[in-house]
Enzyme design. Structure first.
Site, PDB file in Angstrom:
ATOM      1  N   ASP A  32     -10.387   8.983 -52.348  1.00  0.00           N
ATOM      2  CA  ASP A  32     -11.374   9.572 -51.444  1.00  0.00           C
ATOM      3  C   ASP A  32     -11.804   8.549 -50.391  1.00  0.00           C
ATOM      4  O   ASP A  32     -11.605   7.337 -50.538  1.00  0.00           O
ATOM      5  CB  ASP A  32     -12.587  10.052 -52.242  1.00  0.00           C
ATOM      6  CG  ASP A  32     -13.326  11.199 -51.570  1.00  0.00           C
ATOM      7  OD1 ASP A  32     -13.070  11.461 -50.375  1.00  0.00           O
ATOM      8  OD2 ASP A  32     -14.163  11.842 -52.232  1.00  0.00           O
ATOM      9  N   ASP A  72     -14.071  20.038 -48.541  1.00  0.00           N
ATOM     10  CA  ASP A  72     -15.066  20.050 -49.615  1.00  0.00           C
ATOM     11  C   ASP A  72     -15.684  21.432 -49.789  1.00  0.00           C
ATOM     12  O   ASP A  72     -16.376  21.682 -50.776  1.00  0.00           O
ATOM     13  CB  ASP A  72     -16.182  19.044 -49.312  1.00  0.00           C
ATOM     14  CG  ASP A  72     -15.791  17.617 -49.650  1.00  0.00           C
ATOM     15  OD1 ASP A  72     -14.808  17.425 -50.392  1.00  0.00           O
ATOM     16  OD2 ASP A  72     -16.467  16.684 -49.168  1.00  0.00           O
TER      17      ASP A  72
END
EC number: 3.2.1.22
Length: 695
Positions: free
Chosen positions: A447, A515
């Site tokens: 990430d 997301d």
């Protein structure tokens, strides 16, 4: 041969298209054709003269790679500054090299030791052309590169094109932006350190185009850092595309004897967007993705983030693993919160050591439990970032991008590590390598949750190189880890879709496109991703997220997520037995249709935004099996009846399917030309229809 050289002409042929350029009498490369195939002997190089003192012949001519200088006033592909202060580049044809499917044409500056090699690769079996550029300094004095494009592309004809890109945001990646370019320029770019959530590193140009018709030209840059994609149309009606590294706050010092190679651009032309997608999906699966998992289906994944947040422990992860395994999950992933002093997002980032309060015996007991349940184990990391409240930062405060005279912005309470430093890269490799060596970890979610700021890099003679060098460092770290741990899958994530590009797919096995897991929003996000990226590489989760204005059933959420690489992310401890049974049924169904979804040809039959309902079809290579997904949040003004016309089937074959509760057998021709009637009733409509050849 896909490439024919008959100097001064270079003719490149894909399965159905042709790309031609030549060298004129002045030694300049001239673009001649991109489109359907013509007889090679018919091509000639037109001559241009200055129209007047304001419109030069050099500015009008179509070139393969325009360098800044002379009387060229349009946008250039290359801009360099030589050590004596000269800022013009004057290139002339030097030679070529042909090696099978790859052509290299070298241009040499007429005075300075700068060679520019235009590289082309034709991939057999598809209509994709790969382009990139090599620059070599054969002298001793440095040359400063101020702009470097990977490709310049001239489009045929003088009529305007519609230019397609995105105008997205975090949680809204891929929102379409379409503008007809009648004059001037359109620029799409990132200045954040990643390819970003807003614009995309590609350009699509179309005229009268839909899914199955019209002219479509496409070019996609395989790069995950700051990029610039420009479309221009001049006073002569000629449209050009330029794609490459962003020249914003950028320069690159090419020292004597050094070579610089740009990221590749994948480009082509197809009749319609659907064929473009199918071409690119096959090409990326077969020629771009890392080989270890390219031909293997991605497993059904469970991620524990929504269930536990930072409050992870061996016990709560084991409980979730029990439920996930019972549902049929194949890969259990523990997200943030397992390392350092990580109890929230304010501390611990950078300390990639197992938190012994949460896991007194390390991760071994949890992984053993997960493996005993028949699942692989995966882990979340964010290697490029550090919290100020961390042992790493206290020991090495100089390891971040910074200026001593400026206050550091701590977006999400974190700073960006300076990956252009060798010691930083060595630390990150050692920590991640140790984790993968000490534990049976088969998946890493990589990430990156904030863009760059305070871009000072004291270790670099030319700090403006950091944007490029950082991206290369990420690629190199992942590649080193892959080489040592070939059984580990790597997923690219950057606050969702901030690094969901073809550059990432050269190094990662899959990406996290957003997301935002709201199923209604995901219909749009996933459609945008599918334009150029294989469905196989798109992680799609079933979660408990659903805005108050868009509530959707668990079945609806499954139906949307099953159109990618299926994952689960909800809190399974709160699911009823009926919900868990629905999970089991849908995961079992997904495993049956997974080869079709991840490796089949995709047909977008209806757009949820334009048509009020989604209809997506996947067809196998033999055209014997297909699966169709239908979904609608709801329709307006009584628009509830429509005929669904399928695609990708063999006209002469007969197919069996269950449609609206009835068993139907029809020819492929009938299903594609006439179709079957559909009535959408109420909100939260979803269907999965399987089609099988009847004979």
């Amino acid at each position: 041969m896909p490439i024919t050289v008959k100097e001064p002409y270079f003719i490149l042929e894909t399965e159905r298209t042709q790309y031609v350029f030549g060298i004129d009498q002045a030694g300049r490369e001239r673009h001649l054709h991109w489109g359907k195939k013509c007889l090679p002997e018919d091509f000639f190089i037109p001559e241009y003269e200055d129209e007047n003192s304001n419109h030069s012949a050099q500015d009008e001519a179509q070139q393969e790679y325009t360098a800044f200088g002379g009387t060229v006033y349009r946008e250039c592909a290359l801009k360099a500054r030589f050590s004596d202060g000269c800022r013009e580049t004057d290139l002339a044809y030097r030679d070529f090299r042909l090696d099978g499917d790859t052509l290299e044409v070298t241009l040499q500056d007429r005075h300075y030791p700068l060679a520019v090699t235009l590289c082309y690769r034709v991939t057999p079996g598809c209509d994709i052309l790969t382009r990139w550029v090599k620059l070599q300094n054969s002298g001793t004095a440095p040359i400063t590169l101020e702009k470097i494009c990977s490709a310049e592309l001239s489009l045929p004809g003088e009529q305007p094109y519609a230019i397609h890109n995105t105008n997205g945001a975090w949680g809204g990646e891929g929102l379409p932006a379409v503008q007809t370019l009648t004059s001037g320029a359109l620029t799409f770019e990132s200045r954040r350190g990643t390819s970003g959530h807003n614009h995309a590193p590609y350009l699509l140009a179309s005229r009268r185009a839909g899914e199955a018709s019209g002219e479509v030209f496409f070019a996609a840059l395989a790069y995950s850092g700051n990029f610039k994609a420009e479309a221009t149309r001049d006073l002569f009606g000629r449209t050009r595309l330029l794609l490459g590294l962003n020249d914003f706050d950028f320069s690159y010092t090419l020292k004597g004897g050094e070579t610089f190679e740009t990221p590749p651009v994948f480009c082509g032309t197809t009749p319609g967007f659907g064929e473009m997608s199918r071409q690119m999906h096959r090409f990326v699966r077969e020629h771009v993705l890392p080989r270890a998992f390219a031909k293997k289906p991605l497993p059904v994944l469970y991620n524990s983030w929504e269930a536990t947040g930072f409050d992870v422990s061996c016990e709560n992860q084991m409980r979730l693993a029990d439920l996930a395994a019972a549902a049929g999950v194949e890969l259990f992933v523990m997200d943030d919160g397992w390392f350092g002093a990580r109890r929230n997002d304010r501390a611990g980032l950078g300390d990639w050591f197992v938190n012994r309060e949460k896991f007194p015996q390390g991760l071994a007991p949890l992984i053993a439990h997960v493996n005993a349940l028949g699942m692989d184990f995966g882990l979340w990391v964010e290697p490029e970032m550090v919290n100020a409240d961390s042992d790493l930062f206290r020991a090495h405060p100089d390891w971040t991008y910074h200026y001593d005279t400026r206050k550091a912005h701590e977006l999400r309470h974190q700073r960006v590590l300076n990956l252009t430093r060798e010691d930083v890269r060595a630390y990150l490799f050692e920590r991640l390598d140790s984790l993968l060596s000490d534990y049976n970890i088969r998946y890493i979610k990589w990430d990156m949750n904030r863009p760059f700021s305070e871009t000072g890099a004291e270790n670099l003679e030319n700090p403006q190189m950091l944007w490029y060098l950082h991206t290369q460092a990420v690629y190199e770290l992942v590649d080193r880890l892959r080489a040592k741990h070939p059984d580990v899958q790597f997923e690219s994530c950057a606050s969702g879709g901030g690094r969901a590009d073809l550059g990432a797919l050269l190094h990662f096995d899959e990406v996290w496109p957003s997301d935002n897991t709201d199923a209604v929003d995901r219909m749009t996000i996933q459609r945008a991703y599918s334009l150029l990226h294989p469905v196989k590489t798109m992680r799609a989760w079933v979660t408990d997220v659903g805005g108050p204005n868009k509530p959707t059933s668990l079945a609806f959420r499954f139906q949307i997520a099953m159109q990618g690489a299926l994952g689960l992310g909800g809190d399974l401890t709160k699911y009823s037995e009926a919900d868990l049974q629905l999970c089991r049924e849908n995961i079992a169904l997904y495993k049956e249709i997974r080869p079709l979804v991840q490796f089949g040809d995709l047909y977008r039959l209806a757009d949820p935004d334009a048509d009020e309902y989604l209809c997506t079809q996947y067809v196998d290579e033999e055209k014997r099996k297909s699966v169709v997904f239908l979904a609608a949040r709801g329709t307006r003004f009584y628009k509830k009846r429509m005929a669904v016309r399928f695609d990708g089937l063999a006209p002469e074959k007969r197919y069996a399917l269950c449609w609206e509760g009835e068993n139907v057998v029809k020819s492929g021709a009938y299903l594609m030309e006439v179709g079957l009637p559909l009535r959408i009733r109420g909100a939260d409509f979803n269907r999965i229809v399987r089609i099988q050849a009847a004979e």
